[in-house]
Design a protein around this motif. Structure first.
Motif, PDB file in Angstrom:
ATOM      1  N   SER A  13       0.627  -1.261  -0.011  1.00  0.00           N
ATOM      2  CA  SER A  13       0.011   0.005  -0.074  1.00  0.00           C
ATOM      3  C   SER A  13       0.911   1.334   0.173  1.00  0.00           C
ATOM      4  CB  SER A  13      -1.064   0.024   1.105  1.00  0.00           C
ATOM      5  OG  SER A  13      -0.236  -0.013   2.591  1.00  0.00           O
ATOM      6  N   GLU A  14       2.110   1.141   0.789  1.00  0.00           N
ATOM      7  CA  GLU A  14       2.858   2.371   0.815  1.00  0.00           C
ATOM      8  C   GLU A  14       3.198   2.621  -0.791  1.00  0.00           C
ATOM      9  OE1 GLU A  14       7.061   3.480   3.288  1.00  0.00           O
ATOM     10  OE2 GLU A  14       6.977   1.890   2.062  1.00  0.00           O
ATOM     11  N   LEU A  18       2.770   6.445  -2.637  1.00  0.00           N
ATOM     12  CA  LEU A  18       3.992   6.905  -3.051  1.00  0.00           C
ATOM     13  C   LEU A  18       3.918   7.166  -4.680  1.00  0.00           C
ATOM     14  CD1 LEU A  18       7.046   5.243  -1.027  1.00  0.00           C
ATOM     15  CD2 LEU A  18       6.226   7.742  -0.784  1.00  0.00           C
ATOM     16  N   MET A  19       3.376   6.192  -5.377  1.00  0.00           N
ATOM     17  CA  MET A  19       3.294   6.330  -6.987  1.00  0.00           C
ATOM     18  C   MET A  19       2.308   7.498  -7.327  1.00  0.00           C
ATOM     19  SD  MET A  19       1.742   3.509  -9.715  1.00  0.00           S
ATOM     20  CE  MET A  19       0.084   4.035  -9.303  1.00  0.00           C
ATOM     21  N   ILE A  20       1.276   7.403  -6.391  1.00  0.00           N
ATOM     22  CA  ILE A  20       0.340   8.516  -6.949  1.00  0.00           C
ATOM     23  C   ILE A  20       0.661   9.977  -6.237  1.00  0.00           C
ATOM     24  CG2 ILE A  20      -1.514   6.850  -6.892  1.00  0.00           C
ATOM     25  CD1 ILE A  20      -2.849   7.600  -4.617  1.00  0.00           C
ATOM     26  N   THR A  21       1.375   9.990  -5.142  1.00  0.00           N
ATOM     27  CA  THR A  21       1.392  11.217  -4.640  1.00  0.00           C
ATOM     28  C   THR A  21       1.835  12.482  -5.613  1.00  0.00           C
ATOM     29  OG1 THR A  21       1.662  10.313  -2.523  1.00  0.00           O
ATOM     30  CG2 THR A  21       2.644  12.524  -2.853  1.00  0.00           C
ATOM     31  N   ILE A 184       7.583   7.964 -13.974  1.00  0.00           N
ATOM     32  CA  ILE A 184       8.924   8.040 -12.996  1.00  0.00           C
ATOM     33  C   ILE A 184       8.779   7.393 -11.632  1.00  0.00           C
ATOM     34  CG2 ILE A 184      10.402   9.650 -11.622  1.00  0.00           C
ATOM     35  CD1 ILE A 184      10.212  11.601 -13.948  1.00  0.00           C
ATOM     36  N   SER A 185       7.226   7.842 -10.889  1.00  0.00           N
ATOM     37  CA  SER A 185       7.069   7.027  -9.685  1.00  0.00           C
ATOM     38  C   SER A 185       6.760   5.638  -9.676  1.00  0.00           C
ATOM     39  CB  SER A 185       5.742   7.867  -9.097  1.00  0.00           C
ATOM     40  OG  SER A 185       5.978   9.249  -8.918  1.00  0.00           O
ATOM     41  N   TYR A 186       6.225   5.129 -10.865  1.00  0.00           N
ATOM     42  CA  TYR A 186       6.059   3.895 -11.129  1.00  0.00           C
ATOM     43  C   TYR A 186       7.232   2.964 -11.073  1.00  0.00           C
ATOM     44  CZ  TYR A 186       3.921  -0.639 -13.108  1.00  0.00           C
ATOM     45  OH  TYR A 186       3.453  -1.777 -13.223  1.00  0.00           O
ATOM     46  N   ARG A 187       8.039   3.540 -11.670  1.00  0.00           N
ATOM     47  CA  ARG A 187       9.307   2.782 -11.757  1.00  0.00           C
ATOM     48  C   ARG A 187      10.395   2.949 -10.568  1.00  0.00           C
ATOM     49  NH1 ARG A 187      10.843   0.939 -16.946  1.00  0.00           N
ATOM     50  NH2 ARG A 187       9.364   1.742 -18.512  1.00  0.00           N
ATOM     51  N   LEU A 188      10.168   4.136 -10.115  1.00  0.00           N
ATOM     52  CA  LEU A 188      11.191   4.502  -8.966  1.00  0.00           C
ATOM     53  C   LEU A 188      10.518   3.564  -7.684  1.00  0.00           C
ATOM     54  CD1 LEU A 188      13.198   6.135  -7.636  1.00  0.00           C
ATOM     55  CD2 LEU A 188      11.465   7.904  -6.890  1.00  0.00           C
ATOM     56  N   PHE A 189       9.177   3.317  -7.550  1.00  0.00           N
ATOM     57  CA  PHE A 189       8.873   2.916  -6.582  1.00  0.00           C
ATOM     58  C   PHE A 189       8.460   1.330  -6.632  1.00  0.00           C
ATOM     59  CE2 PHE A 189       7.709   7.252  -5.642  1.00  0.00           C
ATOM     60  CZ  PHE A 189       8.639   7.502  -4.572  1.00  0.00           C
ATOM     61  N   GLN A 190       8.842   0.553  -7.695  1.00  0.00           N
ATOM     62  CA  GLN A 190       8.726  -0.595  -8.050  1.00  0.00           C
ATOM     63  C   GLN A 190       7.111  -1.066  -7.956  1.00  0.00           C
ATOM     64  OE1 GLN A 190      11.838  -2.507  -5.643  1.00  0.00           O
ATOM     65  NE2 GLN A 190      13.479  -1.461  -6.648  1.00  0.00           N
ATOM     66  N   VAL A 191       6.256  -0.294  -8.590  1.00  0.00           N
ATOM     67  CA  VAL A 191       4.830  -0.819  -8.447  1.00  0.00           C
ATOM     68  C   VAL A 191       4.614  -2.019  -9.309  1.00  0.00           C
ATOM     69  CG1 VAL A 191       2.668   0.083  -8.579  1.00  0.00           C
ATOM     70  CG2 VAL A 191       4.453   1.702  -7.929  1.00  0.00           C
ATOM     71  N   GLU A 193       5.669  -4.980  -8.796  1.00  0.00           N
ATOM     72  CA  GLU A 193       5.303  -6.089  -7.741  1.00  0.00           C
ATOM     73  C   GLU A 193       4.139  -5.884  -7.323  1.00  0.00           C
ATOM     74  OE1 GLU A 193       7.239  -7.741  -3.793  1.00  0.00           O
ATOM     75  OE2 GLU A 193       8.257  -6.194  -4.788  1.00  0.00           O
ATOM     76  N   VAL A 194       3.412  -4.597  -7.194  1.00  0.00           N
ATOM     77  CA  VAL A 194       2.100  -4.614  -6.362  1.00  0.00           C
ATOM     78  C   VAL A 194       1.227  -4.988  -7.624  1.00  0.00           C
ATOM     79  CG1 VAL A 194       0.173  -2.940  -5.793  1.00  0.00           C
ATOM     80  CG2 VAL A 194       2.928  -2.630  -5.180  1.00  0.00           C
TER      81      VAL A 194
END
Length: 213
Positions: A13-14, A18-21, A184-191, A193-194
């Motif tokens: 969930s984190e 982080l991805m959408i913020t 950028i956020s999608y890649r940075l926070f490794q979404v 896996e989610v």
């Protein structure tokens, strides 16, 4: 164990939060003059610095709420309750000289600082919550704050000139920034896996995919 499952929920969930913020923060900043025009018919209310500082503060609030929910859902709120009263009390007292010296911006900056302090304290409490069952990572939070800082530097230049663009161009800029920062956020926070985790949970319940499996 139940704690490890809760930690897995915390971690996944984190990443989504982080991805959408960043996309929501900076996309809505650039769309503010257009939104003021559509909703209030008063685009002259737009103030670039107020927009920027409020946007950053709202982002920090969103991150803080994610950490708080895990304390709240496990009924571990005593420590953060005491801290919240003290921090907001100090903020209210300090806001008087800050507003006298810097106006509204002084209050917003002080508010952002109060939220950052609570955010870091909540992360410490989250560590205590999971204890030896699982480790709470601090790295994503620092990555998020760094991304907000870089984004704020770039957005500040655009915000001071955004009123010079037509409303359709403002909308295009806002959407473009949301898409770019979203990638950028999608890649940075490794979404990824989610996404894979959710797909494993959902696909067996969809008849067409279940038959293929």
């Amino acid at each position: 164990s139940a704690w490890r499952k809760l930690h897995r929920l915390y971690e996944l969930s984190e990443r989504i939060v982080l991805m959408i913020t960043v996309p929501i923060t900076f996309g809505s900043m650039l769309a503010t003059p257009l939104l003021l025009r559509i909703w209030l018919h008063k685009p002259n209310l737009f103030d670039p610095m107020v927009c920027l500082t409020l946007g950053i503060t709202a982002s920090i609030l969103g991150l803080k709420e994610h950490k708080y929910q895990f304390q709240f859902s496990t009924n571990r709120i005593q420590e953060i309750s005491y801290a919240t009263v003290l921090i907001y009390g100090a903020m209210i007292l300090l806001s008087i000289p800050m507003m006298m010296r810097f106006g509204l911006i002084g209050f917003i900056v002080l508010w952002a600082l109060a939220e950052i302090i609570q955010l870091f304290y909540l992360l410490h409490l989250n560590e205590k919550l999971f204890g030896s069952e699982a480790a709470v990572e601090w790295k994503p939070l620092f990555q998020m704050l760094a991304l907000l800082a870089v984004g704020a530097a770039g957005a500040s230049a655009l915000l001071y000139h955004i009123k010079n663009f037509t409303y359709p161009m403002q909308a295009v800029l806002a959407i473009g920034v949301m898409i770019t920062t979203g990638v950028i956020s999608y890649r940075l926070f490794q979404v990824d896996e989610v996404r894979e985790f959710l797909w494993r949970k959902i696909s067996p319940r969809i008849p067409a995919f279940a038959r293929r499996a």
